[in-house]
Enzyme design. Structure first.
Site, PDB file in Angstrom:
ATOM      1  N   ASP A  10     -30.320 -13.680  62.300  1.00 43.07           N
ATOM      2  CA  ASP A  10     -29.854 -13.806  60.925  1.00 43.07           C
ATOM      3  C   ASP A  10     -31.114 -13.924  60.036  1.00 43.07           C
ATOM      4  OD1 ASP A  10     -28.164 -14.531  58.649  1.00 43.07           O
ATOM      5  OD2 ASP A  10     -28.931 -16.566  58.953  1.00 43.07           O
ATOM      6  N   ASP A  12     -31.262 -15.079  56.000  1.00 42.15           N
ATOM      7  CA  ASP A  12     -31.313 -16.159  55.005  1.00 42.15           C
ATOM      8  C   ASP A  12     -30.963 -17.504  55.641  1.00 42.15           C
ATOM      9  OD1 ASP A  12     -32.010 -14.556  52.724  1.00 42.15           O
ATOM     10  OD2 ASP A  12     -30.012 -13.677  52.912  1.00 42.15           O
ATOM     11  N   ARG A  57     -20.163 -13.444  46.032  1.00 39.32           N
ATOM     12  CA  ARG A  57     -20.366 -14.787  45.468  1.00 39.32           C
ATOM     13  C   ARG A  57     -20.223 -14.758  43.950  1.00 39.32           C
ATOM     14  NH1 ARG A  57     -25.444 -16.175  47.995  1.00 39.32           N
ATOM     15  NH2 ARG A  57     -24.093 -16.225  49.820  1.00 39.32           N
TER      16      ARG A  57
HETATM   17  C1  XBP Z   1     -26.849 -14.908  53.408  1.00 34.98           C
HETATM   18  C2  XBP Z   1     -25.995 -14.413  52.330  1.00 34.98           C
HETATM   19  C3  XBP Z   1     -26.568 -13.587  51.267  1.00 34.98           C
HETATM   20  C4  XBP Z   1     -27.640 -14.305  50.458  1.00 34.98           C
HETATM   21  C5  XBP Z   1     -27.974 -13.593  49.180  1.00 34.98           C
HETATM   22  O1  XBP Z   1     -27.068 -13.879  54.322  1.00 34.98           O
HETATM   23  O2  XBP Z   1     -24.812 -14.673  52.343  1.00 34.98           O
HETATM   24  O3  XBP Z   1     -25.513 -13.223  50.403  1.00 34.98           O
HETATM   25  O4  XBP Z   1     -27.154 -15.576  50.079  1.00 34.98           O
HETATM   26  O5  XBP Z   1     -28.324 -12.270  49.413  1.00 34.98           O
HETATM   27  P1  XBP Z   1     -27.466 -14.148  55.881  1.00 34.98           P
HETATM   28  P2  XBP Z   1     -27.589 -11.093  48.606  1.00 34.98           P
HETATM   29  O6  XBP Z   1     -27.471 -15.615  56.133  1.00 34.98           O
HETATM   30  O7  XBP Z   1     -26.393 -13.421  56.647  1.00 34.98           O
HETATM   31  O8  XBP Z   1     -28.831 -13.536  56.071  1.00 34.98           O
HETATM   32  O9  XBP Z   1     -27.506 -11.518  47.174  1.00 34.98           O
HETATM   33  O10 XBP Z   1     -28.477  -9.897  48.826  1.00 34.98           O
HETATM   34  O11 XBP Z   1     -26.218 -10.935  49.233  1.00 34.98           O
HETATM   35 MG    MG Z   2     -27.923 -17.318  57.185  1.00 33.05          MG
END
Ligand code: XBP
Ligand code: MG
Length: 253
Positions: A10, A12, A57
């Site tokens: 993953d 973020d 979101r």
């Molecule tokens: C995390 C998410 C993403 C980020 C923001 O992704 O849900 O939406 O918060 O990025 P993961 P974007 O943990 O699966 O890596 O605004 O590009 O969606």
């Molecule tokens: Mg994540």
């Protein structure tokens, strides 16, 4: 006993703490650029993280926190335009390399490469955002270390739906039993488990209180040999930091 062949990362919250100090300010800058008085503070953003995907979101926020402010037939175009600007701000913020990787991430990726494990990225954020983080925070050619970047709108149902993991398994032509996922959130864990993939969780400030039932182990971070992880749940089978050997022992159950 299944042989470990691939690590699925993953992004973020797992590779780096991008949410609070990179994604969140980028959303706020986009709102300001559009003349909107919307401000996502640290606490509100924590609530909004229940919805994965930046576009999803924002749509959720408009529906639940800004009722009546945006005409329903204008929402899609606004969200698309905001997301583009937000992505510009996010990638620009990462360009100076100041977003550091979480403890142990660089080491584990290097060890996995040396051990010949296959590696892929499985994330809700966009390919563009992943590329920026890998390039500026890991190494200029780091994108090429991963055989697949499964990202963003490749699937329409984002985590916690298992779709993005299922898609990655199909493209990699690999069975879930031979993979391990690394995740930081309950949404991410539900996605990886839904695809049948055993998962190691490293929590962060936003996710520490979430439900991680089903994870192999829940840790503070991946740890380093001289800075061990803290175990929040599960058996570390004698390890002090997550390395390939420990991952193999977990796979062996
Ligand atoms: C995390 C998410 C993403 C980020 C923001 O992704 O849900 O939406 O918060 O990025 P993961 P974007 O943990 O699966 O890596 O605004 O590009 O969606
Ligand atoms: Mg994540």
């Amino acid at each position: 006993m299944s042989e470990l062949q691939a690590l699925l990362f993953d992004v973020d919250g797992t590779l780096a703490d991008t949410e609070r100090d990179a994604h969140r300010p980028a959303f706020n800058k986009a709102f300001a650029e559009f003349g909107l008085d919307w401000v996502w503070d640290v606490d509100l953003y924590g609530e909004l993280l229940a919805v994965s995907g930046g576009k999803e979101r924002m749509r959720h926020y408009i529906q639940h926190y800004r009722q009546g402010q945006i005409a329903p037939d204008k929402v899609d175009a606004l969200v698309t335009a905001l997301y583009e600007v937000k992505t510009r701000h996010y990638t620009a913020a990462l360009a100076d390399g100041s977003m550091s990787l979480r403890p142990g991430v660089r080491r584990l990726i290097a060890e996995a490469r040396a051990a010949g494990l296959r590696m892929a990225i499985v994330t809700t954020t966009s390919h563009e955002n992943v590329a920026a983080l890998l390039r500026h925070s890991l190494a200029p050619d780091a994108e090429s270390w991963f055989e697949l970047i499964a990202a963003g709108d490749i699937v329409s149902a984002k985590k916690p739906a298992p779709d993005i993991y299922c898609w990655a398994l199909r493209v990699m032509d690999i069975e879930p039993e031979h993979c391990l996922a690394l995740e930081d959130s309950s949404n991410g864990l539900r996605a990886s488990l839904g695809a049948g993939i055993s998962t190691v969780v490293t929590v962060n400030g936003y996710t520490a209180g979430e439900n991680f039932d089903g994870a192999i182990v829940v840790l503070s971070d991946l740890g380093e040999p001289d800075a061990p992880f803290t175990v929040l749940r599960g058996d570390t089978v004698g390890g002090v930091c997550v390395n390939v050997d420990l991952l193999r022992r977990w796979m062996a159950g």
